[in-house]
Each structure stands twice: as C-alpha cells, then as structure tokens.
Design a protein around this motif. Sequence first.
Motif, PDB file in Angstrom:
ATOM      1  N   LEU A 183       0.826  -1.208   0.000  1.00 35.53           N
ATOM      2  CA  LEU A 183       0.000   0.000   0.000  1.00 35.53           C
ATOM      3  C   LEU A 183       0.859   1.257   0.000  1.00 35.53           C
ATOM      4  CD1 LEU A 183      -2.748   1.305   0.062  1.00 35.53           C
ATOM      5  CD2 LEU A 183      -2.797   1.027   2.554  1.00 35.53           C
TER       6      LEU A 183
ATOM      7  N   GLN B  16      -7.286  -0.726   4.550  1.00 37.75           N
ATOM      8  CA  GLN B  16      -6.079  -0.901   3.748  1.00 37.75           C
ATOM      9  C   GLN B  16      -6.377  -1.712   2.493  1.00 37.75           C
ATOM     10  OE1 GLN B  16      -2.411  -2.034   5.808  1.00 37.75           O
ATOM     11  NE2 GLN B  16      -3.270  -1.301   7.730  1.00 37.75           N
TER      12      GLN B  16
ATOM     13  N   LEU C  69      -5.813  -0.406  -1.197  1.00 41.33           N
ATOM     14  CA  LEU C  69      -4.854  -1.116  -2.047  1.00 41.33           C
ATOM     15  C   LEU C  69      -5.462  -1.410  -3.411  1.00 41.33           C
ATOM     16  CD1 LEU C  69      -2.061  -2.382  -2.280  1.00 41.33           C
ATOM     17  CD2 LEU C  69      -3.018  -4.515  -1.371  1.00 41.33           C
TER      18      LEU C  69
END
Length: 339
Positions: free
Chosen positions: A151, A197, A201
């Motif tokens: 990420l 996340q 991503l």
Amino acid sequence: MLRAVVLIAAFALLVYSLTAVFKYWDFTEAPVDIAALMTKTIKLTDLEAQIEASIQSDNPEDARMYLSLAKTFGYSLDAARFIPQIEALETPWQVTRRQATQFANGFIDGSGETGAGVAGAVTADFTVIGDARDLYEQYQNLQAGKDVNELMTALAGVGVGLTAITVLSAGSTAPIKTGSSTLKLATRANKLSPKMQSVLLKQATDLFDYKAFLLATRGEKNLDNLRQAAVKAYNPKALEALSETAEQVNSIRKSTSLVDTLDILRYAESADDLRRLEKLSVKYGSETKGILKFLGKSAIGTVRLLRHATELVVAALASLVSLLASLIALSAWLRPKTA
C-alpha cells in the motif's frame, strides 16, 4: 353470484394492501444522536482526565479541544482550572520550539503525530521528495529481500503521478493530492484498519502498477530514474475511485486538521465508514477527534427509521381487514346454498 363478487373484491383489496405494505416497508439510515450518547456515557471526570493528559503530553491544541467539547455538550467544567497551564504551553517560544522540531521530523522521515509534523510530511510529498523517498525505501526493502509495503508503494507511486498532474492542471487536483498524501502518512503511521487498507490497495493499484514499477526498476540506483519509472507505471484513467476517497479524506482534513485526520481515519473500515466520518467532521469540526476518542465507532453508527411509518401502519391494517374479509367471503362462497 353476489358471493363470488364479494370474494373477488375482498381478495383484490388484500392484494392491493399487501402491495402497499411492501412498498412502504422502506427504511432509511439516520445518524445516532451524538449529544445523547455523550451525556449518557461520558462523565465530567473523563473530560478532565483527557485535558490533564493533553497538558502533560505538551499538546495544548488537544487540551483546548476537550474544553470546547465540554462546552458544546453542556458539561459544568471549570475551565479556569486548566487555562493557565495551557497558556504556559502557548508562549511564542514554546510554540516555535514545538512546531520547528515536529515539522523537521515530519519532512525528513515522513512521521507525524502533531499538526506541524504532519504538515512537514505532506509538504515533502508536494515536492516529490516524500513520494520518491518512500518509493526508494520500499525498493531497497525489495533489493534486500525484506517485506515490501504494497500500500505504501502504491500510494507513493500515485503521489508521483498526482504531483505531475497537479502541476499541469494548475493545482486543480491539489485536494486529491493532499488526501492521497494524508492516506500515505496514515499508512506509514499504521493508522488504517486492515479492511480499509484492502479497499485502498485495490483503488491505488488500479491507478499505479507497483509490481510493474518494482520489476522495471530492479537493480536501478538512480533516484531520478526511479521517479520516471513511477510516472510510467501510473494510469490516470483509473483515478476516479481513489479520487473520491482522497477528496473525502481532504474534506475531513479541512473540517478538522491534518493531525486529527490521521487519528480519525483509524475508525474507517469501509467506504461507508469514511463517508460517515466526513459527515461527522463537517458537523463537529475540530471536536470530531474528541467525540471519537470517547464514543469510538458508535459515533458513526446509524439507526434504521421507516421512511413512511404512518402509511405502513394504514397498509398493514388494511391488509388485516381485507384478509379477514377474504376468509369470510371464501367461507360464504364455499358454504352450500340453502334450498
């Protein structure tokens, strides 16, 4: 004949009323009552403890935020007890010392737990220094056989591309760039939930092919060549999804502050959570961080309310009456006629 007509009419009314029930069985989500939650669950001593902790940690901004929170929700807090201690941390010398150190730390290593520290990190990103630094850091991890933060790599690559677009567009994409940089800083500070996340991503890798970037730069030593490779791996056509997220983050920043945004983002686990956090921050501004500190995710919870409660009750009663009428009519229709 009359029995058949009555049965058909009763059955038709039943069908119509049941259709109305399904039509009005419609809920809307409304935000929870923050004021009621605060006054019900948070004591005056809780607020006083947070003010004292903020003073002890050299954070007059948070101390004043909790004072403001107490006033907003009607707590009988003796502000005069804390003001002298807060003002002692707000002298020109103290402010200059604190901000200079924090800004420098943020600019150099991308860290940021205070307003000045976050500002330093984001300023570095706008000069491409921060994004190039983070790309190079992850590139070195790859070369050394260490874990690569996917990420962080993707957002840094996005940052390089957005910086170029921001320059070419005379700053029109600056809010997106600021939001993206804040997200990267939150990633570095481990402020994002695993679920958030994953969402980011997906959005970031659609925009920046970090795997292609790492493959193309294998063995590369020149930092400028790394930056050029990042630009090539950037796909501006996929900007829409991440731009919406970045703009919401930037909206939270504008309503609160950079450092508060980092803290607020940890409560988001989905795009819906982020949307609700944005609405909360627009309403409560700089007090948002304190509200979330006390109430947690319950502050962005919702309650389900019927959109058409009265109509639903009427339709339900009509359904019950028509059902009874249908049963009576059916019973009468099936009963043999008397001679």
